[in-house]
Scaffold this motif. Structure first.
Motif, short mmCIF file in Angstrom:
data_model
loop_
_atom_site.label_atom_id
_atom_site.label_comp_id
_atom_site.label_asym_id
_atom_site.label_seq_id
_atom_site.Cartn_x
_atom_site.Cartn_y
_atom_site.Cartn_z
N VAL A 1 54.61 45.30 44.40
CA VAL A 1 56.02 44.99 44.11
C VAL A 1 56.80 46.30 44.06
O VAL A 1 56.40 47.24 43.37
N VAL A 2 57.90 46.35 44.81
CA VAL A 2 58.78 47.52 44.80
C VAL A 2 60.05 47.17 44.03
O VAL A 2 60.69 46.16 44.33
N VAL A 3 60.38 47.97 43.02
CA VAL A 3 61.58 47.71 42.22
C VAL A 3 62.42 48.98 42.12
O VAL A 3 61.93 50.08 42.36
N LEU A 4 63.66 48.80 41.76
CA LEU A 4 64.55 49.95 41.59
C LEU A 4 64.29 50.66 40.27
O LEU A 4 64.16 51.87 40.23
N VAL A 5 64.18 49.88 39.17
CA VAL A 5 64.05 50.49 37.84
C VAL A 5 62.90 49.86 37.07
O VAL A 5 62.79 48.64 36.96
N ASP A 6 62.05 50.71 36.53
CA ASP A 6 61.03 50.28 35.56
C ASP A 6 61.60 50.57 34.17
O ASP A 6 61.76 51.73 33.79
N ARG A 7 61.91 49.52 33.43
CA ARG A 7 62.50 49.70 32.11
C ARG A 7 61.46 50.12 31.08
O ARG A 7 61.80 50.35 29.91
N GLU A 8 60.20 50.20 31.49
CA GLU A 8 59.11 50.66 30.62
C GLU A 8 58.97 49.83 29.35
O GLU A 8 58.76 50.34 28.26
N GLN A 9 59.06 48.52 29.54
CA GLN A 9 58.89 47.60 28.42
C GLN A 9 57.66 46.70 28.59
O GLN A 9 57.59 45.65 27.99
N GLY A 10 56.71 47.14 29.43
CA GLY A 10 55.47 46.38 29.59
C GLY A 10 55.35 45.64 30.91
O GLY A 10 54.30 45.09 31.22
N GLY A 11 56.42 45.64 31.69
CA GLY A 11 56.38 44.92 32.96
C GLY A 11 55.33 45.45 33.92
O GLY A 11 54.63 44.68 34.57
N ALA A 12 55.21 46.76 34.01
CA ALA A 12 54.22 47.36 34.91
C ALA A 12 52.80 46.98 34.49
O ALA A 12 51.94 46.68 35.33
N THR A 13 52.56 46.97 33.18
CA THR A 13 51.24 46.57 32.67
C THR A 13 50.95 45.12 33.02
O THR A 13 49.83 44.77 33.42
N ASN A 14 51.95 44.27 32.86
CA ASN A 14 51.77 42.85 33.18
C ASN A 14 51.40 42.64 34.64
O ASN A 14 50.56 41.80 34.97
N LEU A 15 52.03 43.40 35.53
CA LEU A 15 51.72 43.29 36.95
C LEU A 15 50.31 43.79 37.25
O LEU A 15 49.54 43.15 37.97
N LYS A 16 49.96 44.94 36.70
CA LYS A 16 48.63 45.51 36.94
C LYS A 16 47.52 44.59 36.45
O LYS A 16 46.47 44.48 37.08
N ASP A 17 47.75 43.94 35.30
CA ASP A 17 46.74 43.01 34.77
C ASP A 17 46.49 41.83 35.70
O ASP A 17 45.47 41.15 35.60
#
Length: 368
Positions: free
Chosen positions: A37-53
């Motif tokens: 997934v390519v996004v403009l902004v990672d708000r660093e609120q756990g979204g990246a972790t959720n995707l990796k899981d």
């Protein structure tokens, strides 16, 4: 983008969090595989972790922390505000543990459920059973595509590679000096080295016409070829026509569901219709020309052309894939190799290399 026999689609979304909720989940629900997934902004609120899981790799152009540093550097934001942002992010993490069915691992590879031997016992077509048994006994899933126009050279190369192949694919109408004697000699070599003969005739006409093409004229493949193939385009009448003579002779039919050439039209609904047609004739249709496994039916043998030890192309639209990709990842059953063998200085040695590579990829794909 068309690359490596697969269509790739890039979807861009605003933030990591909403990419997971509004993009990755719905795409997976309709059977599409989300890998990145390519996004403009990672708000660093756990979204990246959720995707990796869930086995999805996030790619963010910017992170909130990077934006804050840049704004401070250019005196557009105070350290006091940056501290408040950092505290807010820390206290408002949204980590959603994946359900068991959502969990993926990047090293998870598709596996084939049955060995060639096990599938041989489940086939309704005698030629399919014979082919799978040969593959298991000789430990080879290599088909040699003999696109050779001189019968003397053809017989010499087949004699050399015979011990390493499970199937010989011919284009008999390209022989400049064809006679039925060469067909008889090919049949004798097939019996000597225990392989199947597949005449790559690519029938594509109405039932009555293919009856005549298959059993009359100068080539008469029904007399010497274990398998022929056909385009599903004319409809089920083509299967009925070929079966009229091929069925009683114990032959098999392969349908061309996909092709390896760039820009071909055997995709999507056409491929789905081919699968449906094949499954309606389990006693006669024994396989597909395809770039991947299309069905779990044990009696359908997937045969993939366009294979070389190194990926590439030929400048005329042909696209080559490796045995590893075709057999271990796309779970096809058999690799078809032509120029990679007969253009080699030592076709016998080259065939041995393809045999080894193909069998290793097959063993890697097994569940146990």
């Amino acid at each position: 983008v068309w690359y490596g026999m697969v269509w790739y689609c890039l979807v861009w979304y605003g933030t990591v969090r909403y990419a997971r909720m509004k993009l990755a989940g719905p795409l997976n629900d309709v059977g599409l595989k989300t890998t990145d997934v390519v996004v403009l902004v990672d708000r660093e609120q756990g979204g990246a972790t959720n995707l990796k899981d869930r086995g999805v790799t996030p790619h963010a152009v910017l992170k909130i922390s990077q934006m804050c540093k840049c704004l401070v550097k250019h005196k557009r934001l105070s350290m006091e505000i940056v501290g408040k942002v950092a505290t807010f992010l820390k206290e408002n993490q949204v980590v959603i543990r994946p359900k068991p069915e959502e969990k993926k691992k990047k090293d998870d590879k598709p596996k084939r459920a049955l060995t060639y031997e096990a599938r041989a016992e489940k086939c309704k077509n005698k030629t399919a059973t014979k082919l799978l048994k040969i593959m298991a006994e000789k430990k080879t899933n290599l088909c040699f595509s003999a696109d050779i126009t001189d019968k003397k050279r053809l017989l010499e190369v087949v004699e050399a590679v015979g011990p390493h192949i499970c199937m010989l694919k011919t284009h008999i109408d390209t022989l400049e000096d064809f006679d039925m004697d060469v067909a008889k000699k090919l049949r004798a070599l097939a019996d000597k080295y225990n392989f199947i003969i597949f005449e790559d005739r690519k029938y594509a006409d109405i039932g009555n016409t293919v009856v005549l093409q298959y059993s009359k004229g100068i080539y008469r493949p029904v007399e010497w070829a274990d398998i022929v193939n056909a385009h599903p385009l004319p409809g089920p009448g083509i299967v009925e026509g070929l079966k009229k003579n091929g069925g009683p002779a114990g032959r098999g039919l392969v349908l061309i569901a996909e092709m390896s050439s760039k820009g071909n039209l055997a995709t999507g609904a056409y491929t789905e219709a081919s699968i449906k047609m094949a499954l309606e004739y389990p006693d006669y249709v024994m396989g597909f020309i395809s770039m991947r496994k299309l069905t779990d039916s044990p009696g359908i043998i997937h045969m993939t052309p366009g294979v070389k030890l190194v990926k590439g192309g030929d400048g005329m639209g042909q696209q080559y894939n490796t045995p590893e990709l075709v057999l271990a990842e796309k779970l096809s059953d058999l690799i078809i190799v032509g120029r990679g063998i007969y253009q080699a200085k030592d076709p016998k040695a080259e065939a041995a290399m393809y045999r080894e590579a193909g069998w290793a990829a097959y063993e890697k794909s097994l569940t146990s």
